[in-house]
Design a protein around this motif. Sequence first.
Motif, PDB file in Angstrom:
ATOM      1  N   HIS A  66       0.926  -1.158  -0.078  1.00 45.78           N
ATOM      2  CA  HIS A  66      -0.046   0.008  -0.024  1.00 45.78           C
ATOM      3  C   HIS A  66       0.763   1.296  -0.085  1.00 45.78           C
ATOM      4  N   ALA A  67       1.821   1.372   0.882  1.00 47.47           N
ATOM      5  CA  ALA A  67       2.859   2.396   0.850  1.00 47.47           C
ATOM      6  C   ALA A  67       3.502   2.610  -0.333  1.00 47.47           C
ATOM      7  N   ILE A  68       3.927   1.578  -1.425  1.00 42.45           N
ATOM      8  CA  ILE A  68       4.428   1.616  -2.399  1.00 42.45           C
ATOM      9  C   ILE A  68       3.414   2.490  -3.426  1.00 42.45           C
ATOM     10  N   GLN A  69       2.115   1.922  -3.506  1.00 42.66           N
ATOM     11  CA  GLN A  69       1.212   2.069  -4.249  1.00 42.66           C
ATOM     12  C   GLN A  69       0.756   3.888  -4.184  1.00 42.66           C
ATOM     13  N   SER A  70       0.618   4.029  -2.741  1.00 39.80           N
ATOM     14  CA  SER A  70       0.408   5.542  -2.422  1.00 39.80           C
ATOM     15  C   SER A  70       1.702   6.352  -2.119  1.00 39.80           C
ATOM     16  N   PHE A  71       2.875   6.215  -2.622  1.00 41.16           N
ATOM     17  CA  PHE A  71       4.272   6.508  -2.175  1.00 41.16           C
ATOM     18  C   PHE A  71       3.951   8.177  -2.115  1.00 41.16           C
ATOM     19  N   VAL A  72       3.537   8.796  -3.150  1.00 44.34           N
ATOM     20  CA  VAL A  72       3.540  10.270  -3.103  1.00 44.34           C
ATOM     21  C   VAL A  72       2.473  10.878  -2.056  1.00 44.34           C
ATOM     22  N   THR A  73       1.473  10.168  -1.870  1.00 45.98           N
ATOM     23  CA  THR A  73       0.291  10.452  -0.832  1.00 45.98           C
ATOM     24  C   THR A  73       1.339  10.261   0.508  1.00 45.98           C
ATOM     25  N   PHE A  74       1.886   9.349   0.825  1.00 47.02           N
ATOM     26  CA  PHE A  74       2.417   8.971   1.947  1.00 47.02           C
ATOM     27  C   PHE A  74       3.412  10.229   2.410  1.00 47.02           C
ATOM     28  N   ILE A  75       4.367  10.550   1.444  1.00 42.39           N
ATOM     29  CA  ILE A  75       5.421  11.529   1.613  1.00 42.39           C
ATOM     30  C   ILE A  75       4.861  12.937   1.809  1.00 42.39           C
ATOM     31  N   SER A  76       3.654  13.159   1.106  1.00 43.97           N
ATOM     32  CA  SER A  76       2.893  14.558   0.882  1.00 43.97           C
ATOM     33  C   SER A  76       2.665  15.174   2.496  1.00 43.97           C
ATOM     34  N   GLN A  77       2.521  14.041   3.485  1.00 41.96           N
ATOM     35  CA  GLN A  77       2.190  14.149   4.762  1.00 41.96           C
ATOM     36  C   GLN A  77       3.344  15.024   5.557  1.00 41.96           C
ATOM     37  N   TYR A  78       4.448  15.294   4.784  1.00 47.65           N
ATOM     38  CA  TYR A  78       5.647  15.800   5.558  1.00 47.65           C
ATOM     39  C   TYR A  78       6.065  17.004   4.552  1.00 47.65           C
ATOM     40  N   LYS A  79       6.784  18.084   5.200  1.00 47.73           N
ATOM     41  CA  LYS A  79       7.262  18.964   4.411  1.00 47.73           C
ATOM     42  C   LYS A  79       8.812  18.461   4.110  1.00 47.73           C
ATOM     43  N   ILE A  80       8.966  18.019   2.885  1.00 44.46           N
ATOM     44  CA  ILE A  80      10.350  17.512   2.553  1.00 44.46           C
ATOM     45  C   ILE A  80      10.997  18.519   1.558  1.00 44.46           C
ATOM     46  N   GLY A  81      12.308  18.625   1.838  1.00 41.15           N
ATOM     47  CA  GLY A  81      13.072  19.794   1.397  1.00 41.15           C
ATOM     48  C   GLY A  81      13.527  19.107   0.213  1.00 41.15           C
ATOM     49  N   LYS A  82      14.457  18.275   0.208  1.00 38.70           N
ATOM     50  CA  LYS A  82      14.985  17.382  -0.991  1.00 38.70           C
ATOM     51  C   LYS A  82      14.550  15.736  -0.786  1.00 38.70           C
ATOM     52  N   LEU A  83      14.617  15.153  -1.860  1.00 31.84           N
ATOM     53  CA  LEU A  83      14.130  13.801  -2.075  1.00 31.84           C
ATOM     54  C   LEU A  83      15.204  13.204  -3.076  1.00 31.84           C
ATOM     55  N   TYR A  84      15.755  12.114  -2.598  1.00 32.27           N
ATOM     56  CA  TYR A  84      16.707  11.099  -3.313  1.00 32.27           C
ATOM     57  C   TYR A  84      16.155   9.724  -3.208  1.00 32.27           C
ATOM     58  N   LEU A  85      16.001   9.300  -4.407  1.00 36.50           N
ATOM     59  CA  LEU A  85      15.671   7.777  -4.580  1.00 36.50           C
ATOM     60  C   LEU A  85      16.703   6.961  -5.477  1.00 36.50           C
ATOM     61  N   GLN A  86      17.026   5.829  -4.901  1.00 34.96           N
ATOM     62  CA  GLN A  86      17.985   4.970  -5.499  1.00 34.96           C
ATOM     63  C   GLN A  86      17.220   3.904  -5.918  1.00 34.96           C
ATOM     64  N   ASN A  87      17.137   3.439  -7.123  1.00 38.96           N
ATOM     65  CA  ASN A  87      16.443   2.420  -7.714  1.00 38.96           C
ATOM     66  C   ASN A  87      15.169   2.276  -7.494  1.00 38.96           C
ATOM     67  N   PRO A  88      14.355   3.359  -7.544  1.00 37.60           N
ATOM     68  CA  PRO A  88      12.948   3.195  -7.025  1.00 37.60           C
ATOM     69  C   PRO A  88      12.027   2.218  -8.210  1.00 37.60           C
ATOM     70  N   PRO A  89      11.241   1.372  -7.525  1.00 38.69           N
ATOM     71  CA  PRO A  89      10.255   0.638  -8.467  1.00 38.69           C
ATOM     72  C   PRO A  89       9.546   1.683  -9.567  1.00 38.69           C
ATOM     73  N   LEU A  90       9.159   1.171 -10.655  1.00 37.24           N
ATOM     74  CA  LEU A  90       8.461   1.708 -11.666  1.00 37.24           C
ATOM     75  C   LEU A  90       7.342   2.558 -11.157  1.00 37.24           C
ATOM     76  N   ASN A  91       6.622   1.960 -10.370  1.00 40.86           N
ATOM     77  CA  ASN A  91       5.179   2.604  -9.854  1.00 40.86           C
ATOM     78  C   ASN A  91       5.528   3.922  -9.049  1.00 40.86           C
ATOM     79  N   ILE A  92       6.661   3.972  -8.515  1.00 45.78           N
ATOM     80  CA  ILE A  92       6.841   5.390  -7.680  1.00 45.78           C
ATOM     81  C   ILE A  92       7.149   6.269  -8.646  1.00 45.78           C
ATOM     82  N   VAL A  93       7.907   6.175  -9.614  1.00 46.43           N
ATOM     83  CA  VAL A  93       8.439   7.080 -10.677  1.00 46.43           C
ATOM     84  C   VAL A  93       7.060   7.691 -11.551  1.00 46.43           C
ATOM     85  N   GLN A  94       6.254   6.570 -11.857  1.00 52.34           N
ATOM     86  CA  GLN A  94       4.956   6.753 -12.348  1.00 52.34           C
ATOM     87  C   GLN A  94       4.142   7.656 -11.735  1.00 52.34           C
TER      88      GLN A  94
END
Length: 379
Positions: free
Chosen positions: A79-107
């Motif tokens: 569920h966290a993978i499928q709604s990754f953007v929604t999940f992290i949007s609950q925080y004020k994130i300055g910079k975000l770095y993703l190593q080898n993310p699953p396709l679903n997250i990038v999409q």
Amino acid sequence: MKNINVYYGPKVSFEQILPKRIPITTLTQLVVKHDAKRKEYVHIHKIEGQDQGELVEEDQEEIKCLVAYSEEYAGISEHAIQSFVTFISQYKIGKLYLQNPPLNIVQQFEKINAKIITQRHQYECINPAVLKKISSTYSSVIIGQERVKELLLGALYPLTKPENKKPIVLLFYGPTGVGKTETAKYLSELLGETLFRKQFSMFHSSDFSSYLFGGNHAQNCFAKELLERESNIILLDEFDKSHPVFHSAFYQLFDEGVFEDKNYNVVLEKAIIICTSNYRSEDDIKRNLGAPLYSRFDAVIQFTSLKNEAIIKIINNQFNAQYERLTEHEKKLIDATDLKSKILSKAASMDNVRQIRKLIKESMSIILVKHLIECHSDI
């Protein structure tokens, strides 16, 4: 978040691009923090008799730099993978770095038109200087395969051309222990990288299907391991031992340098893909692998049985190498000249490096353990 930094490559190089002076929160740390905060939120609202909704805007916490390492995605729910953007949007994130993310997250980020900055690890490549090094050193490392050196140099030449991005796919065949796997190791060491090696003799069951084509995001898979590799030398050892039903999985990889499963997409440029096998002839290869797969190899290179002259040279090299690894005390217990002579007398009965290496190791160990037992016989 102004930018989404997506990095494809091994952890060691991913960490080099991370900010040095900004506090970093990993994805795992954020998930633990979120779960703890949510439990507290639910507990408070149960006491107050209020509805239990999602954390509201004023509850947002600032995360200066969020980093998601490749291995961390497996540790969070589907569920966290499928709604990754929604999940992290609950925080004020300055910079975000993703190593080898699953396709679903990038999409998910693409759907909200986020600015994605993509970087890929730069692997060492074959160039004229490397070819020259192979020409001058190969025969002293891989003994008895002079013809292989010529064919190998010819096969690798296209990688020296800047416009050629496609991987070179090689099939090494011949008896065991004559230099096929060692050649892959030699090339990787020449480029100063850690060889990416998969032992295909282990894959026969249905588990290999999920490994190749992708299963649950938490499962390990070939595509993810390719993304995490530290070398552009890819060894598919004992390729002939994998079930033929899986051969089609490699068509696009061999043709275009692209491997994609349900969770990941991998693009390989200027890679050297080496498949080893124990086939005895090209007819044998065509019959077992089939024409569609056979036609995708850029070169099919035969490793021949070792001649007596090569066996003797290998015995000398292997004996000297193993003897030098002994302690000074152990060296004094072994008559090196006599032992090497005895092993050389058996040269005619040996036909591969593994056999030679094993005999030398056993011969030295027998002498050393005999001395050890004699020294403790009175205890």
